[in-house]
Design a protein around this motif. Structure first.
Motif, mmCIF file in Angstrom:
data_model
loop_
_atom_site.group_PDB
_atom_site.id
_atom_site.type_symbol
_atom_site.label_atom_id
_atom_site.label_comp_id
_atom_site.label_asym_id
_atom_site.label_seq_id
_atom_site.Cartn_x
_atom_site.Cartn_y
_atom_site.Cartn_z
ATOM 1 N N LEU A 273 30.573 35.532 -38.117
ATOM 2 C CA LEU A 273 29.864 36.669 -37.543
ATOM 3 C C LEU A 273 29.250 36.309 -36.192
ATOM 4 O O LEU A 273 29.335 37.093 -35.235
ATOM 5 C CB LEU A 273 28.768 37.131 -38.511
ATOM 6 N N GLU A 274 28.643 35.115 -36.095
ATOM 7 C CA GLU A 274 28.053 34.683 -34.827
ATOM 8 C C GLU A 274 29.116 34.575 -33.742
ATOM 9 O O GLU A 274 28.894 34.954 -32.593
ATOM 10 C CB GLU A 274 27.336 33.344 -35.012
ATOM 11 N N LYS B 151 15.909 20.241 -39.607
ATOM 12 C CA LYS B 151 15.767 21.577 -39.035
ATOM 13 C C LYS B 151 15.139 21.553 -37.633
ATOM 14 O O LYS B 151 15.272 22.511 -36.874
ATOM 15 C CB LYS B 151 14.928 22.478 -39.956
ATOM 16 N N ALA B 152 14.466 20.443 -37.308
ATOM 17 C CA ALA B 152 13.866 20.323 -35.977
ATOM 18 C C ALA B 152 14.853 19.801 -34.943
ATOM 19 O O ALA B 152 14.570 19.818 -33.743
ATOM 20 C CB ALA B 152 12.649 19.396 -36.039
ATOM 21 N N ASN B 153 16.013 19.346 -35.411
ATOM 22 C CA ASN B 153 17.030 18.781 -34.523
ATOM 23 C C ASN B 153 18.072 19.853 -34.200
ATOM 24 O O ASN B 153 18.672 20.445 -35.102
ATOM 25 C CB ASN B 153 17.690 17.575 -35.209
ATOM 26 N N ALA B 154 18.313 20.096 -32.910
ATOM 27 C CA ALA B 154 19.262 21.143 -32.502
ATOM 28 C C ALA B 154 20.672 20.866 -33.005
ATOM 29 O O ALA B 154 21.451 21.793 -33.249
ATOM 30 C CB ALA B 154 19.270 21.272 -30.976
ATOM 31 N N ILE B 155 21.013 19.589 -33.202
ATOM 32 C CA ILE B 155 22.362 19.229 -33.650
ATOM 33 C C ILE B 155 22.561 19.572 -35.125
ATOM 34 O O ILE B 155 23.656 19.955 -35.547
ATOM 35 C CB ILE B 155 22.616 17.713 -33.412
ATOM 36 N N THR B 156 21.523 19.456 -35.912
ATOM 37 C CA THR B 156 21.661 19.579 -37.378
ATOM 38 C C THR B 156 20.951 20.795 -37.965
ATOM 39 O O THR B 156 21.052 21.031 -39.178
ATOM 40 C CB THR B 156 21.089 18.311 -38.048
ATOM 41 N N GLN B 157 20.253 21.575 -37.162
ATOM 42 C CA GLN B 157 19.384 22.618 -37.713
ATOM 43 C C GLN B 157 20.124 23.746 -38.426
ATOM 44 O O GLN B 157 19.550 24.424 -39.290
ATOM 45 C CB GLN B 157 18.498 23.191 -36.616
ATOM 46 N N ASN B 158 21.409 23.969 -38.107
ATOM 47 C CA ASN B 158 22.139 25.084 -38.712
ATOM 48 C C ASN B 158 22.930 24.692 -39.964
ATOM 49 O O ASN B 158 23.635 25.535 -40.533
ATOM 50 C CB ASN B 158 23.092 25.698 -37.680
ATOM 51 N N PRO C 291 28.184 17.371 -41.548
ATOM 52 C CA PRO C 291 28.742 17.965 -42.772
ATOM 53 C C PRO C 291 28.558 19.479 -42.797
ATOM 54 O O PRO C 291 27.748 20.038 -42.055
ATOM 55 C CB PRO C 291 27.923 17.287 -43.880
ATOM 56 N N ASP C 292 29.326 20.139 -43.681
ATOM 57 C CA ASP C 292 29.225 21.599 -43.794
ATOM 58 C C ASP C 292 28.064 22.026 -44.675
ATOM 59 O O ASP C 292 27.607 23.169 -44.573
ATOM 60 C CB ASP C 292 30.540 22.149 -44.364
ATOM 61 N N LEU C 293 27.596 21.118 -45.539
ATOM 62 C CA LEU C 293 26.474 21.457 -46.428
ATOM 63 C C LEU C 293 25.838 20.150 -46.901
ATOM 64 O O LEU C 293 26.525 19.121 -47.006
ATOM 65 C CB LEU C 293 26.959 22.292 -47.613
ATOM 66 N N ILE C 294 24.532 20.187 -47.211
ATOM 67 C CA ILE C 294 23.812 18.992 -47.659
ATOM 68 C C ILE C 294 23.157 19.286 -49.004
ATOM 69 O O ILE C 294 22.419 20.269 -49.138
ATOM 70 C CB ILE C 294 22.732 18.579 -46.643
ATOM 71 N N LEU C 295 23.436 18.428 -50.010
ATOM 72 C CA LEU C 295 22.715 18.441 -51.287
ATOM 73 C C LEU C 295 21.647 17.361 -51.196
ATOM 74 O O LEU C 295 21.971 16.171 -51.098
ATOM 75 C CB LEU C 295 23.655 18.156 -52.454
ATOM 76 N N LYS D 122 30.550 29.738 -48.510
ATOM 77 C CA LYS D 122 31.107 31.013 -48.087
ATOM 78 C C LYS D 122 30.131 31.771 -47.185
ATOM 79 O O LYS D 122 30.527 32.329 -46.150
ATOM 80 C CB LYS D 122 31.445 31.861 -49.314
ATOM 81 N N ILE D 123 28.848 31.753 -47.562
ATOM 82 C CA ILE D 123 27.829 32.412 -46.731
ATOM 83 C C ILE D 123 27.770 31.763 -45.351
ATOM 84 O O ILE D 123 27.711 32.440 -44.321
ATOM 85 C CB ILE D 123 26.447 32.353 -47.417
ATOM 86 N N SER D 124 27.801 30.421 -45.323
ATOM 87 C CA SER D 124 27.753 29.694 -44.061
ATOM 88 C C SER D 124 28.969 30.033 -43.194
ATOM 89 O O SER D 124 28.857 30.246 -41.981
ATOM 90 C CB SER D 124 27.686 28.190 -44.313
ATOM 91 N N HIS D 125 30.145 30.088 -43.853
ATOM 92 C CA HIS D 125 31.371 30.417 -43.121
ATOM 93 C C HIS D 125 31.298 31.837 -42.538
ATOM 94 O O HIS D 125 31.648 32.066 -41.365
ATOM 95 C CB HIS D 125 32.570 30.296 -44.061
#
Length: 433
Positions: free
Chosen positions: A136-137, A76-83, A54-58, A128-131
């Motif tokens: 930027l990355e 956050k410890a998982n490379a797949i989901t940490q971002n 997902p793009d964001l988690i509540l 928006k910040i995430s996007h």
């Protein structure tokens, strides 16, 4: 409706053990054109996050079993989901709990009971910040790739300039020396022939005089004994023969110099690879001899009858010189670290073979030594510009980098290195005919 930056529907994962909260939040999210994913505990939330991304988690803090803090910590410890951004939902008002959540990676807090308008506003903000962060990355990666490519192009250009200048200077110097020594060689060679004839005539005269004089003069006999005429008569022809051999050696060196330094004109020309190898070995002959602390290096050549190839001869000779000289350096370095007994037992060899592949229409040159060899980490970097394992002042790290550029870029060929630490190194050069 969706915010302007998002070109695809956003997926929001709602994690709460309260069905009413999930229903209210889901309706609000869908009203914004987003898609809602739902989980009622931490374990299922982690599973959904890994495959749905997902793009964001509540994320609710207070849940049975694994609480929100532990769920966030594992995400956050998982490379797949940490971002993936995580926003906590909680009824806890203690500042310590909020700080704890932010420290383990959450981006925000929403306090229960929540207002739908506040939730949507915060979701929009963090999406928006995430996007923007991802954009930027991506731009940084693209810019880094462009800079890396520009750096490689600059290095290649520098190598070309160095190689061109080196070949120009070396070619002029070597060709000049070859030309300059060729004239006195011809002069000495021509005069040696006359000297040999004159000596024969003088010996004939002396012999005739000795035969005709029945009573030789005492003074002449003393002089004959003093100069040891018999020894001179025997040794002088040997000296003349040695001079002829020396002149022949000088002619070979002169020819090798001119062959090695053939000018690289604007277009490629026909060239016999075997001749290039011979001229290179001739110029390195002094380094192959016994050096006192290092026994001689035996060179074995196994030539196939090769057709002439279309190439830049001076540049190909430079490649051969670099590789064979490096092999000799490896023997020199190896004998600095071995004992006298080990050195005495060594049989230093360089084997050079040439062959032709009729199907590929290519010529292959294999140069193999039984010197030190290289570990894998060194072997992986030998063609990098400025990489060298030699001591300061003994190597620039440009020889093999330039060789790679000459073979691959200038001649559409291949150059590969196979090496085993402690056993030796083999270079295989393939050039199209």
């Amino acid at each position: 409706m969706m915010s302007e930056p998002f070109l695809k529907p956003m997926h929001i994962l709602l994690v709460d053990d309260n069905p009413n909260n999930l229903k209210v939040l889901s309706e609000a999210i869908q009203g914004c054109g987003w898609k809602a994913l739902m989980a009622t505990d931490g374990e299922s939330a982690i599973e959904q996050t890994e495959y749905a991304h997902p793009d964001l988690i509540l994320l609710d803090v207070m849940m049975p079993g694994m609480d929100g803090f532990e769920t966030c910590r594992r995400l956050k410890a998982n490379a797949i989901t940490q971002n993936i951004p995580v926003i906590f939902m909680t009824a806890l008002t203690d500042a310590t709990d909020k700080v704890k959540g932010l420290e383990i990676g959450a981006v925000d807090y929403i306090t229960k009971p929540f207002q739908q308008e506040e939730v949507i506003a915060r979701l929009k903000l963090h999406l928006k910040i995430s996007h923007l962060t991802r954009t930027l990355e991506q731009r940084v990666q693209e810019r880094t790739a462009e800079l890396s490519q520009s750096l490689q192009q600059l290095q290649q250009t520098q190598l070309q300039l160095i190689q061109s200048e080196k070949m120009s200077t070396l070619g002029q110097l070597v060709a000049g020396i070859g030309h300059e020594i060729n004239n006195p060689i011809g002069f000495i060679s021509g005069n040696c022939f006359h000297i040999e004839e004159y000596v024969k005539d003088l010996f004939r005269l002396v012999n005739l005089q000795q035969q005709k004089l029945a009573h030789p003069d005492l003074e002449i006999e003393e002089l004959v004994e003093e100069i040891d005429l018999e020894y001179i008569t025997e040794d002088l022809p040997k000296i003349l023969l040695s001079m002829h051999q020396g002149i022949g050696r000088l002619k070979d060196i002169s020819l090798s110099l001119r062959t090695f330094a053939r000018s690289d004109i604007s277009s490629k020309v026909e060239f016999q690879i075997n001749e290039g190898i011979d001229s290179t070995l001739m110029l390195l002959k002094h380094r192959l001899k016994d050096q006192g602390n290092r026994p001689k290096i035996d060179v074995f050549t196994q030539y196939c009858e090769l057709p002439p190839i279309i190439c830049y001869p001076g540049q190909i000779n430079q490649v051969l010189m670099n590789i064979i000289a490096n092999a000799i350096d490896a023997f020199d370095e190896g004998h600095q670290i071995h004992s006298d007994q080990e050195i005495a037992a060594c049989h230093n060899t360089i084997t050079i073979t040439t062959s032709v592949d009729d199907e590929q229409k290519a010529v292959t040159i294999c140069i193999e030594d039984n010197a030190l060899g290289m570990p894998p980490e060194v072997q992986a970097r030998i063609f990098e510009p400025s990489f060298t394992t030699k001591a300061v002042g003994k190597g620039t790290g440009l020889g093999l980098a330039i060789s790679h550029q000459i073979v691959v870029d200038k001649h559409n060929g291949q150059i590969n290195c196979l090496s085993t630490s402690g056993k030796g190194t083999k270079f295989i050069i393939t050039l199209p005919i």
